[in-house]
Scaffold this active site. Structure first.
Site, PDB file in Angstrom:
ATOM      1  N   GLY A 355     -15.589   0.044 -16.327  1.00 30.09           N
ATOM      2  CA  GLY A 355     -15.153  -0.634 -17.520  1.00 30.09           C
ATOM      3  C   GLY A 355     -14.074   0.235 -18.200  1.00 30.09           C
ATOM      4  O   GLY A 355     -12.997   0.628 -17.524  1.00 30.09           O
ATOM      5  N   GLU A 379       3.685   5.055   6.209  1.00 36.40           N
ATOM      6  CA  GLU A 379       3.639   4.672   7.642  1.00 36.40           C
ATOM      7  C   GLU A 379       3.715   3.200   7.992  1.00 36.40           C
ATOM      8  O   GLU A 379       3.170   2.705   8.943  1.00 36.40           O
ATOM      9  CB  GLU A 379       2.316   5.415   8.320  1.00 36.40           C
TER      10      GLU A 379
END
Length: 401
Positions: A355, A379
């Protein structure tokens, strides 16, 4: 209850290594990671601890002073380290890619010269392909090497160099026209040079400058830099493998290892996000009971745990395929793609479970929320992985008409 993402078929030695790394992560990384990350501080004490554990030599053969372990062992260690702090896994990743490239493609003199000192962490590796204008298009490299007597002279600018400041050995991919006439396919006119330098920033050797760290949204602590070559002279015996024109293939071989590493990082970060989410859900009360007892939260936890398990299984499969000596670009691409996407989703679900507190820097999930996006592009982006996967599938399932 057993931990998620267990790996079947490990040897006693592998289990012992992983247990040692897990203890180190729990005691030495997790308690300090968020503070170091908020200060963007290099984790020198953690790196020193990894040296003492022998982790920088994990995949280096025993004849060079390493532990001679498999890619699977390395990937599982990376998963544990990323669970503690992803930046630390980045520090070891580029080192291992360079060590792997040396082991697979280096001359005997290059192996003898570098690998023993890389095994101890005395020499720290980094590798450099990307440039400011090319992104994923490696064929568009403009950095160039020109032969001059017994040396090559390198000029150009490289980008997104992980460990650019702290490394002392950089594998740099550039174009080299020697023996490759105009019109040669771009990937056949690239060469990898082994560039030794001093650690630090500024001019780290004549003709080579490492500017200051790039300020990033996440993935802090580890230094990400540019690399500028202006008349950098490199002796011919520092061409990786001794022959020009093979750099693209050498780098792609190393990147396959790197993609397994990024998949392992995604698994580790997702595991930590799940741990934080499931723990918080049992402590936070709403409407008179822990939120973990609300069906909506249980559904979310179930989805998160399933994604953690699936990503881990694909990462392990990709590592084992590479260890077997088989081609694994399909498996590595799938593992990297799935693990990075699932990591993002699991982290976001844990963030939602927290929250409003998830938005606070006091809570660890805030750091993970900023770190996960890097895995989506590191990558090779998701789109690049899909191209690799699609092409390989068409090779395997060629229509016979």
């Amino acid at each position: 209850m057993p931990r998620l993402a267990q790996t079947a078929g490990l040897t006693d030695i592998q289990q012992e290594i992983l247990s040692t790394v897990r203890d180190f992560v729990d005691k030495e990384i997790i308690p300090v990671a968020t503070g170091l990350e908020h200060r963007d501080e290099y984790p020198q004490a953690i790196v020193d601890g990894l040296k003492e554990l022998g982790l920088f030599g994990l995949m280096i053969p025993e004849e060079y002073g390493g532990l001679g372990e498999s890619l699977l062992t390395y990937a599982l260690c990376v998963e544990e380290i990323a669970r503690g702090w992803m930046s630390v896994s980045g520090i070891v990743n580029t080192h291992f890619i360079v060590a792997y490239m040396l082991k697979q493609h280096g001359t005997q003199e290059q192996k003898d010269h570098f690998l023993p000192r890389m095994a101890t962490g005395e020499v720290r590796g980094a590798f450099s392909m990307s440039e400011p204008a090319l992104g994923s298009d490696v064929s568009a490299i403009t950095s160039k090497a020109v032969r001059d007597g017994d040396d090559y002279v390198l000029n150009g600018q490289k980008m997104w160099l992980t460990n650019g400041g702290s490394s002392t050995l950089v594998a740099v991919l550039v174009k080299s026209d020697e023996g490759h006439p105009e019109g040669t396919a771009p990937h056949k006119s690239m060469t990898t040079f082994l560039v030794e330098k001093e650690a630090g920033f500024g001019e780290v050797r004549p003709g080579l400058t490492i500017p200051g760290k790039i300020d990033k949204m996440g993935y802090k602590g580890v230094d990400t830099t540019e690399l500028i070559m202006d008349g950098l002279r490199i002796p011919a015996n520092r061409v990786l493998g001794g022959t020009t024109g093979r750099g693209f293939y050498q780098m792609m071989d190393g990147v396959e290892v790197g993609r397994v590493n990024v998949a392992a990082r995604g698994c580790g970060v997702a595991q930590r996000a799940f741990e934080l989410g499931v723990s918080y859900a049992q402590q936070r009360h709403t409407f008179g009971k822990p939120i973990a007892q609300h069906q909506a939260i249980q559904f979310k936890l179930a989805e998160m745990a399933t994604k953690v398990e699936a990503a881990h299984a694909m990462m392990v499969n990709a590592a084992r395929k590479k260890d077997s000596g088989e081609r694994n670009d399909l498996e590595a691409g799938m593992a990297k793609y799935l693990a990075s996407e699932y990591c993002k989703e699991v982290v976001e679900d844990a963030f939602r479970i927290h929250g409003g507190y998830g938005f606070s820097k006091e809570y660890e999930i805030e750091r993970l929320y900023r770190e996960a996006p890097m895995l989506l592009i590191g990558e090779g982006t998701a789109e690049i992985q899909k191209m690799i996967i699609g092409r390989r599938l068409l090779e395997e399932y060629r229509f016979q008409g």
